[in-house]
Design a protein around this motif. Structure first.
Motif, PDB file in Angstrom:
ATOM      1  N   VAL A 129       0.939  -1.369   0.032  1.00 51.44           N
ATOM      2  CA  VAL A 129       0.005   0.056  -0.002  1.00 51.44           C
ATOM      3  C   VAL A 129       1.057   1.067  -0.057  1.00 51.44           C
ATOM      4  CG1 VAL A 129      -1.793   1.117   1.202  1.00 51.44           C
ATOM      5  CG2 VAL A 129      -2.051  -1.267   1.079  1.00 51.44           C
ATOM      6  N   VAL A 130       0.517   2.059  -1.084  1.00 53.19           N
ATOM      7  CA  VAL A 130       1.372   3.281  -1.279  1.00 53.19           C
ATOM      8  C   VAL A 130       0.455   4.522  -0.823  1.00 53.19           C
ATOM      9  CG1 VAL A 130       2.724   4.784  -2.353  1.00 53.19           C
ATOM     10  CG2 VAL A 130       2.807   2.189  -2.468  1.00 53.19           C
ATOM     11  N   THR A 131       0.586   5.515   0.077  1.00 48.91           N
ATOM     12  CA  THR A 131      -0.185   6.711   0.155  1.00 48.91           C
ATOM     13  C   THR A 131       0.690   7.876   0.196  1.00 48.91           C
ATOM     14  OG1 THR A 131      -1.862   7.668   1.481  1.00 48.91           O
ATOM     15  CG2 THR A 131      -0.106   6.546   2.682  1.00 48.91           C
ATOM     16  N   ALA A 132       0.012   9.104  -0.237  1.00 49.75           N
ATOM     17  CA  ALA A 132       0.537  10.419  -0.676  1.00 49.75           C
ATOM     18  C   ALA A 132      -0.253  11.310   0.129  1.00 49.75           C
ATOM     19  CB  ALA A 132       0.944  10.669  -2.012  1.00 49.75           C
ATOM     20  N   THR A 133       0.286  11.955   1.188  1.00 49.12           N
ATOM     21  CA  THR A 133      -0.582  12.871   1.853  1.00 49.12           C
ATOM     22  C   THR A 133      -0.014  14.235   2.461  1.00 49.12           C
ATOM     23  OG1 THR A 133       0.128  11.977   4.356  1.00 49.12           O
ATOM     24  CG2 THR A 133      -1.436  10.623   3.167  1.00 49.12           C
ATOM     25  N   ARG A 134      -0.549  14.908   3.352  1.00 49.89           N
ATOM     26  CA  ARG A 134       0.094  16.012   3.841  1.00 49.89           C
ATOM     27  C   ARG A 134       1.310  15.672   4.835  1.00 49.89           C
ATOM     28  NH1 ARG A 134      -5.365  18.406   3.407  1.00 49.89           N
ATOM     29  NH2 ARG A 134      -5.307  20.508   2.451  1.00 49.89           N
ATOM     30  N   PHE A 135       1.471  14.539   5.104  1.00 53.24           N
ATOM     31  CA  PHE A 135       2.575  14.031   5.955  1.00 53.24           C
ATOM     32  C   PHE A 135       3.672  13.554   5.201  1.00 53.24           C
ATOM     33  CE2 PHE A 135      -1.398  13.894   8.492  1.00 53.24           C
ATOM     34  CZ  PHE A 135      -0.915  14.787   9.760  1.00 53.24           C
ATOM     35  N   GLY A 136       3.323  13.375   3.866  1.00 51.64           N
ATOM     36  CA  GLY A 136       4.453  12.752   3.237  1.00 51.64           C
ATOM     37  C   GLY A 136       3.986  11.555   2.294  1.00 51.64           C
ATOM     38  N   THR A 137       5.019  10.984   1.630  1.00 55.69           N
ATOM     39  CA  THR A 137       4.691   9.729   1.082  1.00 55.69           C
ATOM     40  C   THR A 137       5.143   8.333   1.600  1.00 55.69           C
ATOM     41  OG1 THR A 137       4.950  11.012  -0.995  1.00 55.69           O
ATOM     42  CG2 THR A 137       5.027   8.922  -1.248  1.00 55.69           C
ATOM     43  N   PHE A 138       4.458   7.360   1.782  1.00 56.62           N
ATOM     44  CA  PHE A 138       4.748   6.221   2.536  1.00 56.62           C
ATOM     45  C   PHE A 138       4.481   4.791   1.712  1.00 56.62           C
ATOM     46  CE2 PHE A 138       3.125   9.572   5.193  1.00 56.62           C
ATOM     47  CZ  PHE A 138       3.956   9.465   6.094  1.00 56.62           C
ATOM     48  N   ILE A 139       5.245   3.930   2.039  1.00 52.87           N
ATOM     49  CA  ILE A 139       5.053   2.441   1.455  1.00 52.87           C
ATOM     50  C   ILE A 139       4.664   1.819   2.621  1.00 52.87           C
ATOM     51  CG2 ILE A 139       5.755   0.469   0.227  1.00 52.87           C
ATOM     52  CD1 ILE A 139       7.697   2.039  -1.598  1.00 52.87           C
ATOM     53  N   PHE A 140       3.769   1.018   2.581  1.00 49.58           N
ATOM     54  CA  PHE A 140       3.418  -0.066   3.893  1.00 49.58           C
ATOM     55  C   PHE A 140       3.395  -1.464   3.191  1.00 49.58           C
ATOM     56  CE2 PHE A 140       1.286   4.024   5.161  1.00 49.58           C
ATOM     57  CZ  PHE A 140       1.716   4.044   6.443  1.00 49.58           C
ATOM     58  N   TRP A 141       4.670  -2.169   3.692  1.00 48.63           N
ATOM     59  CA  TRP A 141       4.873  -3.240   3.102  1.00 48.63           C
ATOM     60  C   TRP A 141       4.146  -4.376   3.591  1.00 48.63           C
ATOM     61  CZ3 TRP A 141       7.750  -3.412  -1.175  1.00 48.63           C
ATOM     62  CH2 TRP A 141       8.662  -2.294  -1.501  1.00 48.63           C
ATOM     63  N   ASN A 142       3.440  -5.190   2.909  1.00 51.11           N
ATOM     64  CA  ASN A 142       2.455  -6.340   3.288  1.00 51.11           C
ATOM     65  C   ASN A 142       3.153  -7.222   3.707  1.00 51.11           C
ATOM     66  OD1 ASN A 142       0.442  -7.998   3.465  1.00 51.11           O
ATOM     67  ND2 ASN A 142      -0.480  -7.978   1.571  1.00 51.11           N
ATOM     68  N   GLN A 143       3.020  -7.824   5.118  1.00 50.84           N
ATOM     69  CA  GLN A 143       3.616  -8.793   5.733  1.00 50.84           C
ATOM     70  C   GLN A 143       2.690 -10.041   5.735  1.00 50.84           C
ATOM     71  OE1 GLN A 143       7.028  -8.426   6.786  1.00 50.84           O
ATOM     72  NE2 GLN A 143       6.508  -7.172   5.370  1.00 50.84           N
ATOM     73  N   HIS A 144       1.350 -10.150   5.013  1.00 46.15           N
ATOM     74  CA  HIS A 144       0.589 -11.253   5.196  1.00 46.15           C
ATOM     75  C   HIS A 144       1.363 -12.387   4.136  1.00 46.15           C
ATOM     76  CE1 HIS A 144      -2.827  -8.928   6.468  1.00 46.15           C
ATOM     77  NE2 HIS A 144      -3.380  -9.915   7.019  1.00 46.15           N
ATOM     78  N   ARG A 145       1.233 -13.619   4.407  1.00 50.06           N
ATOM     79  CA  ARG A 145       1.780 -14.817   3.916  1.00 50.06           C
ATOM     80  C   ARG A 145       0.935 -15.096   2.718  1.00 50.06           C
ATOM     81  NH1 ARG A 145       5.486 -18.323   5.286  1.00 50.06           N
ATOM     82  NH2 ARG A 145       5.391 -17.871   7.220  1.00 50.06           N
ATOM     83  N   ALA A 146       1.315 -14.809   1.587  1.00 50.56           N
ATOM     84  CA  ALA A 146       0.547 -15.084   0.305  1.00 50.56           C
ATOM     85  C   ALA A 146       0.413 -16.600   0.186  1.00 50.56           C
ATOM     86  CB  ALA A 146       1.064 -14.570  -0.803  1.00 50.56           C
ATOM     87  N   LYS A 147      -0.862 -16.993  -0.541  1.00 51.94           N
ATOM     88  CA  LYS A 147      -1.267 -18.340  -0.580  1.00 51.94           C
ATOM     89  C   LYS A 147      -0.148 -18.895  -1.358  1.00 51.94           C
ATOM     90  CE  LYS A 147      -5.074 -17.789   1.574  1.00 51.94           C
ATOM     91  NZ  LYS A 147      -5.371 -18.549   3.078  1.00 51.94           N
ATOM     92  N   GLY A 148       0.351 -20.111  -0.894  1.00 53.10           N
ATOM     93  CA  GLY A 148       1.471 -20.588  -1.695  1.00 53.10           C
ATOM     94  C   GLY A 148       2.750 -20.062  -1.882  1.00 53.10           C
ATOM     95  N   LYS A 149       3.118 -19.217  -1.270  1.00 53.35           N
ATOM     96  CA  LYS A 149       4.382 -18.409  -1.073  1.00 53.35           C
ATOM     97  C   LYS A 149       5.175 -18.580   0.014  1.00 53.35           C
ATOM     98  CE  LYS A 149       3.643 -16.260  -5.170  1.00 53.35           C
ATOM     99  NZ  LYS A 149       4.709 -16.425  -6.356  1.00 53.35           N
ATOM    100  N   THR A 150       6.365 -18.466  -0.086  1.00 48.54           N
ATOM    101  CA  THR A 150       7.324 -18.588   1.009  1.00 48.54           C
ATOM    102  C   THR A 150       7.500 -17.272   1.615  1.00 48.54           C
ATOM    103  OG1 THR A 150       8.511 -20.507   0.026  1.00 48.54           O
ATOM    104  CG2 THR A 150       9.570 -19.072   1.873  1.00 48.54           C
TER     105      THR A 150
END
Length: 638
Positions: free
Chosen positions: A610-631
């Protein structure tokens, strides 16, 4: 071809409680903490205050013992052929008191500077100049239309009566709700969840300090659920990021309200563009300009150059380009920035669409795969624009989807509503069915449906999702109800025996005084997106609050609330209304959203970030959910 419009609803939509967080809500049967002044009797029972003017008298006041400078007040009131109102900053003078009076009398809803004598009689009353709108301080008289002016108010264009309108006027001899906020040098009043009324610029230019007082001038008035708060004080929770995400801040500054992703330098890693900067993957710690960077003042201005940002190969040369869209004063329209194919310089810029009305736009393949188009609203129309293959840097080809009058500032989405394999378009007034291929139909077939609700700043939300929520094979609609208010909902598609399509509304989040999914509630959900966050094969709803969704003022509900960002997990549940429910999960409470939110698999690891650009700056939120069938891969750098 337009179908018949929905008839207006005549019931009055009343606010269920204050949009601010009250310090005190009156619930008792005692008037301890208040005192009376003037010729009126005041009583209280079970949270209801009753004021009765003495026959032949000049009225009287119920005065709070506590003083405020900036204050908010809410109540439901019943005025039976009476004169009533509220006094703020009731300062003592040598001869009595002075303050700011908001009259709530039918036919006299207005704000005044008043002077009272020692007995509480109003001896001088002067109407305040109209003020309000998207500003904290009133401008000089006659300047900056919409903030402080003389003369009649502006005439707004009439919109189709598709959304059931909120009745903004008082109900004579009936219950009405009112919220009044006095901050700095502007007093605002909102009646029955409608727009701003009785706004005015205070004569004492933000000074003054004194109690709140209820007024009864004639007849009898009832007040219940009275609540008030000190607006001089704000609270701010410590920053927190949800356990399923890792936060990476790309920029500390306010450049944009949008972001997009693409491999702009052809190195095999996804990059992020937001405002003037490309942040290069895989570590996103290096950046370069595509146009000259200039920050915006987060308190009193909007993003100078772009409110939304999109990336695709618009020129057909194999390199992803960038498009920005904005109706800001400085750089309105849709602008194409052409990728210089690895050259280390700013990108060439072309105006490709002149007019933009909407704050929300989406990118979609309307005319088929590989033909990216920008879907937006302008000049009252729902439109999409796509590049001319023979001249992609010239003015794009514009298609009117709707008839004139259906364009709004908020709320737009693309998806196959009727299941014919062609993309349809939705906005707060309903959905437009794309004609069959080769059709000469000038505008698309319109199907009325209220995918919104009326509020202080009109109708409509953010990016609207079109997907099968409950697993019944029919496309539903998920949306914010008011970009500058409260409300999230999903609309379940239904079909009758003849195949006619209708929708049933299911509320996800309403307001602070209702039951909400996960007990989560926030206002100003101006940005949203959709994607499968948890890898279960069903899209989820990502949405955030835009802090100071207009500016640093009290024009909108709860403007200083936490700038939260949530993902709402779509859970298919036969026992839930409509066969599905939405479960909120916090992503972050110190970022929020801009005009939209980017959801993309930046690491090619099967998880949507998830990437969001706001009055506070620009952020990436890295998803830590384990995707189905992925390591589970290692977390990205912090």
């Amino acid at each position: 071809m337009a179908m018949g419009l929905l008839l207006p609803v005549t019931a009055v939509a009343q606010q269920a409680g204050p949009t601010f967080h009250p310090d005190v809500t009156f619930k008792g049967s005692s008037l301890n903490g208040w005192h009376t002044l003037g010729q009126a009797a005041w009583t209280a029972k079970d949270g209801e205050i009753v004021g009765t003017a003495s026959p032949g008298g000049h009225g009287g006041w119920l005065v709070l013992d506590h003083s405020y400078q900036d204050a908010a007040f809410y109540t439901s009131f019943l005025c039976k052929d009476c004169k009533t109102g509220l006094l703020l900053r009731a300062e003592k003078t040598p001869d009595g008191m002075k303050g700011i009076f908001v009259s709530l009398t039918e036919g006299d809803v207005a704000s005044y500077a008043v002077t009272l004598d020692a007995e509480g009689n109003i001896v001088h009353r002067e109407a305040l100049e109209r003020a309000g709108g998207q500003v904290r301080f009133a401008a000089a008289v006659g300047t900056q239309a919409g903030y402080r002016r003389t003369g009649p108010p502006p005439v707004r264009p009439q919109m189709p009566a598709v959304i059931p309108p909120v009745v903004r006027d008082q109900v004579p001899n009936g219950w009405n709700s009112v919220e009044i906020l006095l901050d700095a040098d502007i007093v605002r009043a909102f009646i029955n969840s409608g727009g701003e009324v009785a706004g005015g610029a205070t004569a004492d230019n933000s000074t003054g300090y004194g109690p709140i007082a209820l007024y009864i001038g004639a007849g009898e008035a009832h007040f219940k659920d009275a609540a008030y708060a000190n607006l001089n004080q704000h609270s701010y929770a410590p920053p927190k990021t949800g356990s399923d995400f890792v936060r990476q801040r790309l920029s500390d500054f306010y450049y944009s309200w949008g972001a997009a992703a693409g491999d702009f330098n052809h190195d095999g890693a996804m990059d992020v563009v937001s405002g003037p900067y490309i942040y290069y993957g895989p570590d996103y710690t290096h950046s370069s300009e595509i146009y000259l960077a200039e920050t915006s003042n987060p308190s009193n201005s909007y993003s100078y150059d772009d409110w939304m940002e999109f990336a695709a190969d618009f020129t057909g040369d194999g390199w992803p380009d960038v498009v920005t869209a904005s109706f800001a004063d400085r750089n309105p329209g849709v602008w194409l920035y052409v990728n210089p194919k690895g050259e280390q310089r700013r990108w060439d810029k072309y105006l490709v669409v002149k007019d933009v009305q909407s704050e929300i736009a989406v990118i979609g393949d309307i005319d088929g795969p590989g033909k990216p188009a920008i879907v937006y609203m302008a000049d009252g129309y729902v439109r999409y624009a796509e590049p001319d293959p023979a001249n992609p840097t010239g003015l794009w080809i514009v298609h009117n989807v709707s008839e004139k009058g259906f364009g709004t500032a908020h709320g737009i989405g693309v998806g196959d509503i009727n299941g014919d394999g062609r993309m349809d378009i939705v906005n707060p007034y309903g959905w437009w069915e794309q004609p069959p291929a080769g059709s000469t139909q000038e505008s698309w077939t319109y199907h009325p449906q209220a995918f919104s609700r009326q509020g202080r700043s009109g109708v409509g939300g953010s990016v609207m999702g079109v997907y099968d929520v409950n697993g019944d094979g029919l496309a539903d609609v998920v949306t914010v109800l008011q970009a500058h208010g409260y409300g999230l909902a999903w609309y379940e598609q239904k079909r009758d025996a003849q195949g006619n399509i209708s929708f049933v509304e299911h509320t996800i989040m309403d307001n602070p005084w209702t039951r909400n999914a996960g007990d989560v509630v926030f206002s100003e959900a101006h940005g949203s997106a959709f994607g499968d966050i948890d890898g279960d094969g069903v899209k989820d709803f990502i949405v955030g609050k835009r802090y100071w969704t207009h500016r640093d003022d009290y024009f909108d509900p709860d403007p200083y609330g936490e700038p939260v960002l949530y993902w709402y997990q779509t859970v298919r549940d036969p026992k839930a209304p409509g066969g599905a429910r939405f479960v909120p999960h916090l992503i972050d409470n110190h970022s929020g959203a801009g005009s939209d939110i980017l959801v993309a698999d930046l690491k090619h690891d099967g998880r949507l970030d998830v990437v969001t650009a706001t009055r506070f700056g620009t952020f990436i939120f890295w998803n830590q959910h384990r995707a189905k069938g992925k390591t589970q891969p290692a977390a990205p750098p912090k």
